[in-house]
Design an enzyme around this catalytic site. Sequence first.
Site, PDB file in Angstrom:
ATOM      1  N   CYS A   1      14.862  47.191 -33.385  1.00 49.58           N
ATOM      2  CA  CYS A   1      14.570  46.877 -34.784  1.00 49.58           C
ATOM      3  C   CYS A   1      15.813  46.548 -35.594  1.00 49.58           C
ATOM      4  O   CYS A   1      15.777  45.697 -36.477  1.00 49.58           O
ATOM      5  CB  CYS A   1      13.778  48.007 -35.423  1.00 49.58           C
ATOM      6  SG  CYS A   1      14.581  49.584 -35.323  1.00 49.58           S
TER       7      CYS A   1
ATOM      8  N   ASP B   1       8.778  43.059 -42.136  1.00 47.46           N
ATOM      9  CA  ASP B   1       9.234  43.762 -40.928  1.00 47.46           C
ATOM     10  C   ASP B   1       9.275  42.784 -39.775  1.00 47.46           C
ATOM     11  O   ASP B   1       8.258  42.498 -39.149  1.00 47.46           O
ATOM     12  CB  ASP B   1       8.287  44.917 -40.609  1.00 47.46           C
ATOM     13  CG  ASP B   1       8.865  45.799 -39.509  1.00 47.46           C
ATOM     14  OD1 ASP B   1       9.876  45.398 -38.900  1.00 47.46           O
ATOM     15  OD2 ASP B   1       8.286  46.879 -39.266  1.00 47.46           O
TER      16      ASP B   1
ATOM     17  N   HIS C   1      13.421  53.531 -37.744  1.00 43.01           N
ATOM     18  CA  HIS C   1      13.114  52.113 -37.791  1.00 43.01           C
ATOM     19  C   HIS C   1      13.986  51.458 -38.846  1.00 43.01           C
ATOM     20  O   HIS C   1      14.544  52.136 -39.717  1.00 43.01           O
ATOM     21  CB  HIS C   1      11.618  51.947 -38.132  1.00 43.01           C
ATOM     22  CG  HIS C   1      11.105  50.556 -37.936  1.00 43.01           C
ATOM     23  ND1 HIS C   1      11.342  49.821 -36.806  1.00 43.01           N
ATOM     24  CD2 HIS C   1      10.334  49.773 -38.744  1.00 43.01           C
ATOM     25  CE1 HIS C   1      10.753  48.656 -36.906  1.00 43.01           C
ATOM     26  NE2 HIS C   1      10.132  48.575 -38.099  1.00 43.01           N
TER      27      HIS C   1
END
Lengths: 304, 646
Positions: free
Chosen positions: B404, B464, B448
């Site tokens: 991520c 995202d 994250h």
Amino acid sequence: MNKQPIDSIIASISQVILGKDKQIKLSLACLLAGGHLLIEDIPGVGKTTLAHALATSIGLDFRRIQFTSDLLPADILGVSVYDRNAANFKFHPGAVFTHVLLADEINRATPKAQSALLEAMEEGQITMDGETRELLRPFFVIATQNPTHHIGTYPLPESQLDRFLMRIEIGYPDEASERALLKQAGGRDKTNDIIAAADAATLLELQRDVTGVHLSEALLDYLQALLRYSRESATFNIGLSPRAGLALKASAQAWALIHGRDFVLPEDIQAVLPSVANHRLQPVNNGEKVRYASELMLRSVAIP
Amino acid sequence: MTSKPFPNDSNWLLASLFTVMLPHLGHLPFWMWGLMLLVGTWRFHLTKNHASLGIWVILPIAAAALFGIAFSYHGLFGRDSSVALLACMLTLKLLESNNRRDFIILILGCYFLTVSLFLFNQSIFAGIYVLLPLTLLTCTLIGISHPNGQLPPRFQIGLAIKILVQGVPLMLVLFLLFPRISPLWELPTDAYSGMTGLSDSMEPGAISNLSLSDATAFRAEFKGSPPKQNQLYWRGPVLWNFDGRSWKMLNQNVDLSKETLASTGESVRYTVTLEPHNKNWLLTLDMPSQLPKDATASPELQVLSQTPVRSRIRYEAVSNLKYTLSPELNDLERIFALQLPDHENPRSLALAASWKKANLSPEAIVNKTLEMFRTDKFYYTLKPPLLGVDPIDDFLFNTKRGFCEHFSGSFVFLMRASGIPARVVTGYQGGELNPVGNYLIVRQSDAHAWSEVWLKDKGWVRVDPTAAVSPDRVESGMESLSIGSRALPIFERGDHPFLRNLYHHWDAINHNWNQWILGYDDKRQTELFELLTGKRLSWEDFTLGMIICVSMLSIPTYLFLVRKLRQPVDPVLRLYRAFQAKLARKGLPLFDHEGPVDLSERAIAHFPDETGTIISIIQHYNKLRYQSQFDPVSFKIFRRLIRDFK
């Protein structure tokens, strides 16, 4: 355990000694506990009668020595006399060779004569001319004495008093008993009417029974507390000896047996304590209060 | 009482010392293991041979050990070295423990050392384990204190357990009421080293490392049902500065004006139990509309506590999942949100420039980038390859494999290069619902990073990019990923349903332990008693209440014990005393020199109506107490007679 002979003995003595139930039982307890009895009282209250009645009711030999200031040890123990026919010394046993010996007015004799008897009492045997002679069993001495302040007496020393298991007083009879006594015809002669309620074998058996009476731990505690008190309290010059402790135990056991129990109660100990302890204790404040010494002890020691 | 302890006691002590030291071994230096073994063996032989050592043998060893600890820990202060010092000195005390007093000092020291375990570990296991040394130490103390010396071990253990159980009410009172005054309830600072959690910067590899940890980051209980998995964005540090390699938070001196938040839609209320991580941030769902008590929010709406979170804390917050954040962007923010290092990652810059040239709208650029991630063979992996000099270029055009942080970082880079204000947000995404306790477990592995872009009229919008590459990560959580999932802790994988179920139960227990035992702090204490009494109590009230409760517990216990000690052990005598007491209540004076028969005679004289009962009671008493054999039947009758005697 057979209580019947005890009851019969008490019944027969009670015929002669009126209204003195407790004294009769105490003297019987003393006999059953295997100790010797000292009766201290003024003349004429029935000391000799009690001793005589006790001996007769058990069916034992009974002898009596009147202690006087000129009494010799040989008069008590016996004497060896040369027998010309047999060409040797022959022992003539004294009054001590009997089951029940009444030593009347023991404090009138000299200490030498007294100690001759007291040694026999303690050992159960006598030694004369290098020869030891066993006394009869059971052997029971009932000594009487007048209160020590009477004229012409040799008071027994403490060490010798300690040899008597109990010392009892008889005291005047109560009104009713005295009346009955006065009404009676013949007086002391009645002693001869007593029939033996037991024999030597029964007595020995009863004495064995006494030792089998159970004394619980709690009461041993109580006994020890009493002994400790007599020794630690500031009231007494001399406390109770271990022998006194044993005497107290045996007396309480006998007392319990007389009352038909095979175990001792605190009351048994309390009942016999004055007779067992009073003549052994020496209160600091000597004199009148002697008779209350054990009373004081009993009130001061808690029953555990 | 002899002052010399028995060999038995010495062996008990060795055993308890072993259990006391065992959990500490992990943080003691190696040489101390050897020392303990040596001293233990030595003691054993000393006891066996009834020998003792002189002070001149022990003193040099003690001095050497002191230097050893100072050397191993670079000093004698702080949690680790103090505990090591205590452990060491207690071990050495063994050598000079020859009499009862030494033993008692040693045991008291050991109790203290046992408690010090909680400075390192506050788990249920530690709590349960501590019972073992506690019992053994108490056994030893019993052995030493008992005048009979040699006791059967079962008796000793039984008595120790009994004593400990008797202490429970006192423990509860102290636990509930002892005032938690702050300096008393804090750990020394070196206790916080090694806490894991989000950091204030992000570079490639930082979060993927965290992802391998199954440690719990926090747990959240929702009022009502929790939001959907893809809405669970737990907001942590917001990163603005990019130096070409790592993303960092803004300098604290930068004075941004507060972003305005307009919340719409339903609000979500929840309680978070946050594990300590030694940083100030408190995690809240995007976007917090009502802050936890005593917390502040940074301009970019990151929630912060006043002091670093050094112990497990609980807070309540309200968030709105639909929101508009800062529809107007001020100039200063715009500068920070567009900042890029010069002349780095030229290929990416060129790509962005091409979009800019095509005059695409910001929304179109966002979509184009996401489209690129989705279609251009990008992979989501926990083990990305190392990146070269221009990491963004390397990732976007060569390796195309990343975690991520790679996706969000490069996304923000592209946005900024295209002239769209953007920033990286780190935090946690998702969480696992524990059906047993109905709360959400969020682990370090849920860490994250995502992005926020500022769009005109819409404000800061969350994008995202990871979701574009690996929708499962966001939809179902980490454990649903097949890529590299072997690297995940076993409990988090979906392939062992039984273990997973077990884990959920265990975690629920742990959660309650945290909530009610460890989390019982001054706040909870005040809350609980506010609920009970309706008043807000101060620590003075608690102190007073504690003193009252302790006295209420201990005074009756003391009186009871005194009475029990006075009371005869013999049940017969006890009943007899009760009978005597009843007679005394009826007005009969008692004399302790009076025997039972005499008493009964007096009693009968006083209460002629009761003659039969009294005689019977005394007969049974005499039989039970003074006869050689105990008669149980008689005892029962005796008991009933006395009970019924009025």
